[in-house]
Design an enzyme around this catalytic site. Structure first.
Site, mmCIF file in Angstrom:
data_model
loop_
_atom_site.group_PDB
_atom_site.id
_atom_site.type_symbol
_atom_site.label_atom_id
_atom_site.label_comp_id
_atom_site.label_asym_id
_atom_site.label_seq_id
_atom_site.Cartn_x
_atom_site.Cartn_y
_atom_site.Cartn_z
ATOM 1 N N ASN A 120 0.811 -1.233 0.000
ATOM 2 C CA ASN A 120 0.000 0.000 0.000
ATOM 3 C C ASN A 120 0.836 1.273 0.000
ATOM 4 O O ASN A 120 0.460 2.272 -0.595
ATOM 5 C CB ASN A 120 -1.008 -0.015 1.158
ATOM 6 C CG ASN A 120 -0.345 0.030 2.510
ATOM 7 O OD1 ASN A 120 0.679 -0.610 2.725
ATOM 8 N ND2 ASN A 120 -0.892 0.788 3.413
ATOM 9 N N GLU A 218 3.580 -5.181 12.342
ATOM 10 C CA GLU A 218 2.665 -4.039 12.117
ATOM 11 C C GLU A 218 1.562 -4.559 11.212
ATOM 12 O O GLU A 218 1.789 -4.787 10.026
ATOM 13 C CB GLU A 218 3.417 -2.888 11.435
ATOM 14 C CG GLU A 218 4.620 -2.373 12.196
ATOM 15 C CD GLU A 218 4.263 -1.745 13.525
ATOM 16 O OE1 GLU A 218 3.109 -1.289 13.677
ATOM 17 O OE2 GLU A 218 5.113 -1.730 14.424
ATOM 18 N N CYS A 252 -3.130 1.818 6.328
ATOM 19 C CA CYS A 252 -3.518 1.104 7.547
ATOM 20 C C CYS A 252 -4.101 2.057 8.581
ATOM 21 O O CYS A 252 -4.792 1.639 9.491
ATOM 22 C CB CYS A 252 -2.303 0.374 8.106
ATOM 23 S SG CYS A 252 -0.904 1.488 8.317
ATOM 24 N N GLU A 431 7.544 0.764 15.971
ATOM 25 C CA GLU A 431 8.572 1.303 15.084
ATOM 26 C C GLU A 431 8.727 2.789 15.401
ATOM 27 O O GLU A 431 8.038 3.338 16.247
ATOM 28 C CB GLU A 431 8.142 1.126 13.625
ATOM 29 C CG GLU A 431 7.969 -0.335 13.238
ATOM 30 C CD GLU A 431 7.700 -0.519 11.756
ATOM 31 O OE1 GLU A 431 6.834 0.196 11.209
ATOM 32 O OE2 GLU A 431 8.362 -1.377 11.139
HETATM 33 P P1 NAD Z 1 0.232 -9.305 3.127
HETATM 34 O O1 NAD Z 1 0.272 -9.795 4.525
HETATM 35 O O2 NAD Z 1 -0.480 -10.103 2.118
HETATM 36 O O3 NAD Z 1 1.721 -9.145 2.563
HETATM 37 C C1 NAD Z 1 2.687 -8.300 3.177
HETATM 38 C C2 NAD Z 1 4.067 -8.809 2.837
HETATM 39 O O4 NAD Z 1 4.267 -10.062 3.468
HETATM 40 C C3 NAD Z 1 4.317 -9.045 1.356
HETATM 41 O O5 NAD Z 1 5.643 -8.710 1.066
HETATM 42 C C4 NAD Z 1 4.080 -10.548 1.221
HETATM 43 O O6 NAD Z 1 4.783 -11.107 0.137
HETATM 44 C C5 NAD Z 1 4.640 -11.041 2.540
HETATM 45 N N1 NAD Z 1 4.075 -12.308 3.049
HETATM 46 C C6 NAD Z 1 2.816 -12.779 2.899
HETATM 47 N N2 NAD Z 1 2.691 -13.953 3.550
HETATM 48 C C7 NAD Z 1 3.876 -14.213 4.140
HETATM 49 C C8 NAD Z 1 4.381 -15.262 4.961
HETATM 50 N N3 NAD Z 1 3.622 -16.293 5.315
HETATM 51 N N4 NAD Z 1 5.648 -15.208 5.383
HETATM 52 C C9 NAD Z 1 6.429 -14.149 5.059
HETATM 53 N N5 NAD Z 1 6.036 -13.132 4.276
HETATM 54 C C10 NAD Z 1 4.756 -13.156 3.821
HETATM 55 O O7 NAD Z 1 -0.303 -7.812 3.200
HETATM 56 P P2 NAD Z 1 -0.626 -6.853 1.983
HETATM 57 O O8 NAD Z 1 -1.904 -7.305 1.362
HETATM 58 O O9 NAD Z 1 0.589 -6.669 1.139
HETATM 59 O O10 NAD Z 1 -0.850 -5.463 2.745
HETATM 60 C C11 NAD Z 1 -2.066 -5.038 3.255
HETATM 61 C C12 NAD Z 1 -2.109 -5.259 4.762
HETATM 62 O O11 NAD Z 1 -1.029 -4.572 5.383
HETATM 63 C C13 NAD Z 1 -3.364 -4.694 5.404
HETATM 64 O O12 NAD Z 1 -3.847 -5.632 6.338
HETATM 65 C C14 NAD Z 1 -2.869 -3.453 6.127
HETATM 66 O O13 NAD Z 1 -3.620 -3.057 7.236
HETATM 67 C C15 NAD Z 1 -1.501 -3.868 6.526
HETATM 68 N N6 NAD Z 1 -0.669 -2.719 6.808
HETATM 69 C C16 NAD Z 1 -0.341 -2.446 8.103
HETATM 70 C C17 NAD Z 1 0.441 -1.348 8.401
HETATM 71 C C18 NAD Z 1 0.830 -1.014 9.814
HETATM 72 O O14 NAD Z 1 1.714 -0.198 9.987
HETATM 73 N N7 NAD Z 1 0.224 -1.611 10.817
HETATM 74 C C19 NAD Z 1 0.908 -0.520 7.364
HETATM 75 C C20 NAD Z 1 0.540 -0.824 6.061
HETATM 76 C C21 NAD Z 1 -0.237 -1.934 5.793
#
Ligand code: NAD
Length: 450
Positions: A120, A218, A252, A431
């Site tokens: 995102n 996060e 997020c 963080e």
């Molecule tokens: P996602 O969990 O699908 O993927 C995030 C990252 O993790 C990607 O690089 C993906 O390839 C990797 N990944 C996925 N499964 C994994 C595993 N089992 N082991 C290791 N790596 C893995 O998330 P997304 O769809 O890319 O992002 C959207 C989500 O991120 C939303 O839930 C949003 O709320 C969250 N988000 C949180 C914050 C925060 O600061 N809390 C900030 C931005 C986004």
């Protein structure tokens, strides 16, 4: 349209990267912080030099408005390196005296660490992890989201040009189940900083916790916005439109559950819907576009399925609720009209599950106690917004809301020194500022007899 390809790195690639990082670590960890700081500053300058190229790439890769990529994403990626370049020079540790003894704490880099980030805010969040990890003297294995990998690839070129030594930062591309999972389970990687979904965070914790790795998670959010009738109305309205729909609601920290004190409810509903209907959905490259495309077909379908669910759950769609078709080159893009829903129960799935798109729900409340109960009534706890001019109430709610961040009469004001993170299913750890440098170091107590 295919405009580039990336490898889906696997266990072998992770192993090669870890070996390179291990070889680089002894020298990098002992490099004078002033030199590390200079290198991080050079990377920040490199981002600045390629600013426009990075902004275009980010917008094209993710569908976000180009103006937003310029104003927010790439600006912040540069700032992340600048901030931690400065922090590297200031990071210090405590000492404690007692009669006959002195204790001091050494803050040592951990070694090889993993950084995994989502789609995102691609370069913004990638650099938010990498910069402190490097500033603290670690060598890094970093994986951007496979959905938006382009700016990470440009960052690798910038780091090489800036003179970052070989092996210090290893950027691997690939999917979560392949590449990400291999990073998490590699025994040499002792700490993992992850931003992404709660689902993936849970999987990562289940692998990393039994290996006793340090984890910063996060995760998702379902953030409340609590609006009292005594707020500064115009400022609240403008900011609530932003906090709902910036980056198509894919931040997020966006507020997706809006609670409004009953005397203000009807006025707010009318004005808010009117403002939202004026938002310009359009070509991300056009300067007047306020809402671009959502990130992918899969995500588009997920968001539309939640809008359908909201209707089944008894919600009334006050505006939006449908795809927007573009013409010409953008005809196959994933555009959704910003959507406002009311009439939903606070415990229905639409109000409990993270949609992460341009969809918000609104509902009235009658008392401060009810507002707190509604706001806290979720598994998540990342960010909350309160709108009121009642001083003590503002602080009282700030204390009572189960949330890592509470904004009072503002939204998305970020001082990079402050702790950033969530409670409950929104994550573990913090963080930002010293919190990030503490995460990426191991404290060691040394006790000396005098
Ligand atoms: P996602 O969990 O699908 O993927 C995030 C990252 O993790 C990607 O690089 C993906 O390839 C990797 N990944 C996925 N499964 C994994 C595993 N089992 N082991 C290791 N790596 C893995 O998330 P997304 O769809 O890319 O992002 C959207 C989500 O991120 C939303 O839930 C949003 O709320 C969250 N988000 C949180 C914050 C925060 O600061 N809390 C900030 C931005 C986004």
């Amino acid at each position: 349209m295919v405009y580039g390809q990336i490898p889906d790195s696997d266990a072998q690639d992770v192993a090669l990267a870890v070996t390179a990082a291990q070889q680089a670590f002894p020298t990098w960890s002992k490099t004078d912080p002033a030199q590390r700081s200079r290198l991080l500053m050079a990377i920040a300058r490199g981002i600045e030099e390629r600013f426009e190229e990075l902004a275009q790439a980010e917008s094209r890769d993710s569908g976000k408005p180009l103006s937003l990529a310029r104003r927010m994403d790439i600006t912040r990626a540069r700032d992340n390196f600048e901030f931690f370049a400065a922090a590297a020079l200031q990071f210090a540790s405590e000492s404690h005296n007692q009669p006959g003894f002195i204790n001091y704490t050494l803050r040592q880099p951990i070694g090889v660490v993993g950084c995994i980030s989502p789609w995102n805010l691609p370069l913004y969040l990638f650099t938010w992890k990498i910069a402190p990890a490097l500033a603290a003297g670690n060598c890094v294995i970093a994986k951007p989201s496979e959905v938006t990998p382009v700016t990470a690839s440009i960052l690798a070129e910038i780091c090489i040009s800036a003179g970052l030594p070989d092996g210090v930062l290893n950027i691997l591309h690939g999917t979560g189940p392949n590449c990400g999972a291999e990073i998490v389970k590699h025994p040499i990687i002792k700490a993992v900083s992850f931003t992404g979904s709660t689902r993936a965070g849970r999987e990562i914790a289940s692998v990393a916790a039994p290996m006793f790795k340090k984890l910063s998670l996060e995760l998702g959010g379902k953030n409340p916005v609590v609006i009292f009738a005594d707020c500064d109305y115009e400022e609240m309205l403008n900011t609530t439109v932003r906090s709902s729909f910036t980056n198509q609601g894919q931040i997020c920290l966006c507020g997706s559950r809006i609670y409004v004190e009953r005397p203000l409810y009807n006025r707010f509903r009318e004005d808010f819907v009117a403002r939202v209907q004026q938002l310009k959905v359009g070509d991300p490259a056009a300067s007047d576009t306020q809402i671009g495309a959502v990130v992918s077909e899969a995500h588009y379908n997920k968001i539309l399925s939640y809008i359908a669910l909201a209707k089944e759950e008894g919600g009334t769609v006050l505006c939006g609720g449908h795809p927007v078709k573009m013409e010409g080159e953008r005809a196959n893009g994933w555009y959704i009209a910003p959507t406002v829903i009311d009439g939903l129960s606070p415990i229905c799935r639409t109000n409990q599950e993270e949609i992460f798109g341009p969809v918000v729900s609104i509902q009235p409340f009658d008392s401060e106690e009810e507002a707190v109960t509604l706001a806290n009534n979720t598994d998540y706890g990342l960010a909350a917004v309160i709108w009121t001019n009642h001083l003590t109430r503002a602080h009282r709610l700030g204390e009572q809301l189960q949330s890592g961040i509470v904004w009072i009469n503002c939204w998305l004001e970020r001082d990079l020194r402050t702790p950033f993170g969530g409670v409950k299913s929104s994550g573990v750890g913090r963080e930002g500022g010293w919190e990030a440098l503490r995460f990426f170091t191991e404290p060691k107590n040394i006790c000396v007899k005098l």
